[in-house]
Design a protein around this motif. Sequence first.
Motif, mmCIF file in Angstrom:
data_model
loop_
_atom_site.group_PDB
_atom_site.id
_atom_site.type_symbol
_atom_site.label_atom_id
_atom_site.label_comp_id
_atom_site.label_asym_id
_atom_site.label_seq_id
_atom_site.Cartn_x
_atom_site.Cartn_y
_atom_site.Cartn_z
ATOM 1 N N THR A 73 0.859 -1.186 0.000
ATOM 2 C CA THR A 73 0.000 0.000 0.000
ATOM 3 C C THR A 73 0.895 1.237 0.000
ATOM 4 O O THR A 73 2.099 1.145 0.211
ATOM 5 N N GLY A 74 0.289 2.374 -0.208
ATOM 6 C CA GLY A 74 1.061 3.614 -0.256
ATOM 7 C C GLY A 74 1.559 4.066 1.106
ATOM 8 O O GLY A 74 2.439 4.921 1.195
ATOM 9 N N HIS A 75 0.990 3.464 2.196
ATOM 10 C CA HIS A 75 1.346 3.948 3.542
ATOM 11 C C HIS A 75 2.828 3.786 3.857
ATOM 12 O O HIS A 75 3.423 4.646 4.492
ATOM 13 N N GLY A 76 3.394 2.645 3.437
ATOM 14 C CA GLY A 76 4.811 2.393 3.711
ATOM 15 C C GLY A 76 5.699 3.435 3.067
ATOM 16 O O GLY A 76 6.701 3.861 3.635
ATOM 17 N N ALA A 77 5.296 3.842 1.878
ATOM 18 C CA ALA A 77 6.114 4.781 1.113
ATOM 19 C C ALA A 77 6.031 6.207 1.657
ATOM 20 O O ALA A 77 6.969 6.979 1.518
ATOM 21 N N PHE A 99 6.363 8.502 -7.117
ATOM 22 C CA PHE A 99 7.103 8.057 -5.931
ATOM 23 C C PHE A 99 6.661 6.661 -5.470
ATOM 24 O O PHE A 99 7.486 5.780 -5.257
ATOM 25 N N ASP A 100 5.349 6.482 -5.316
ATOM 26 C CA ASP A 100 4.839 5.187 -4.819
ATOM 27 C C ASP A 100 5.263 4.021 -5.701
ATOM 28 O O ASP A 100 5.728 2.997 -5.217
ATOM 29 N N HIS A 114 7.704 1.011 -4.534
ATOM 30 C CA HIS A 114 7.255 -0.388 -4.516
ATOM 31 C C HIS A 114 8.115 -1.275 -5.413
ATOM 32 O O HIS A 114 8.404 -2.419 -5.082
ATOM 33 N N PHE A 115 8.526 -0.708 -6.546
ATOM 34 C CA PHE A 115 9.390 -1.455 -7.472
ATOM 35 C C PHE A 115 10.708 -1.820 -6.765
ATOM 36 O O PHE A 115 11.184 -2.956 -6.858
ATOM 37 N N ILE A 116 11.244 -0.856 -6.031
ATOM 38 C CA ILE A 116 12.506 -1.114 -5.312
ATOM 39 C C ILE A 116 12.244 -2.045 -4.123
ATOM 40 O O ILE A 116 13.019 -2.966 -3.863
ATOM 41 N N TYR A 117 11.141 -1.826 -3.446
ATOM 42 C CA TYR A 117 10.817 -2.653 -2.276
ATOM 43 C C TYR A 117 10.680 -4.135 -2.667
ATOM 44 O O TYR A 117 11.119 -5.020 -1.945
ATOM 45 N N ASP A 146 13.385 0.641 4.786
ATOM 46 C CA ASP A 146 14.350 1.738 4.897
ATOM 47 C C ASP A 146 15.264 1.810 3.687
ATOM 48 O O ASP A 146 15.533 2.890 3.153
ATOM 49 N N LEU A 147 15.719 0.634 3.279
ATOM 50 C CA LEU A 147 16.606 0.578 2.111
ATOM 51 C C LEU A 147 15.863 1.053 0.861
ATOM 52 O O LEU A 147 16.402 1.834 0.061
#
Lengths: 99, 188
Positions: free
Chosen positions: A14-18, B31-32, B36-39, B46-47
């Motif tokens: 979800t967007g919350h983490g970001a 940004f999102d 997410h792509f990097i995550y 954090d990374l």
Amino acid sequence: MSRNEIRMRRNRLTGHGADRFRNYGVVLERHERDQRIKKILKVFTLFAIILILIMLLIIVFRVEKKLEPTSCHKRQDDTSIYVTAITGWKNMPCSSNSG
Amino acid sequence: MTEVEIRDEQQIVAASKKNARAFGPLYEKYFDRIYHFIYRQTDDEDLAGDLCSQTFTNALNNLPRYEFRGLPFSAWLYKIAGNEVNKYYRKIKGKKIFSIEELKVRELVERSEEGWNEELIARLIEFMKDLPTDMLQVLELRYFEDKDFKEIAYILDITESGAKMRTYRALDKLRKNFNLNVKYDEPK
């Protein structure tokens, strides 16, 4: 040995983490800092290139000066051509050395 | 993405080349997705946050060199993000992580003869561990990021036919090993 590590997540992203990391101000600040460093590096590189060129010129001048024949040798060369033409002698001694 | 949207984006990019502050809307928009792509490739919040910031900083720093190639601006951001992730893994000399959402895998794989269960998931994970990294990257971009082959080719710096071939090979392997029907259709 496996090539990659695969992790399966049950929850959707979800967007919350970001949101925690969303900060355009920080990115802009980093960009401006990077641009400053880039400018400084450019000036430094230009300065280094100019310095190297000046040093090269100095070295070239010095080498040229060293290679320049002395007045005695020059005279000797001219005379030796003349003498060689008349007598066939090839090595005419320098007048200062002979005297 | 429509032609008009791509054109609007290019106007923002052109303005950002003159003034970095104009880049803000693109940062907010992507940004999102980039995070997410990097995550998905790090499994570390954090990374992913750090690498995401670095991605956008690099994008801003190199914006004067950006050339429009008929693709959404996000393709360029994905390319930079992918490079950042690769750089990170080269630095730590570790195994690349792929963090996959189970729901997305379910969407990708249509059940045929085998039922979806814990054992199948475990087998699938084991199978994917041995897939070459380039195949996993293509699968990820195609089915988790919904990218078309043209964009995948640009992001991974390969040809479009190369991207298609890698995808089909990976899906064929999946089919053969799991007796599954995998969708070949174009992403929405």
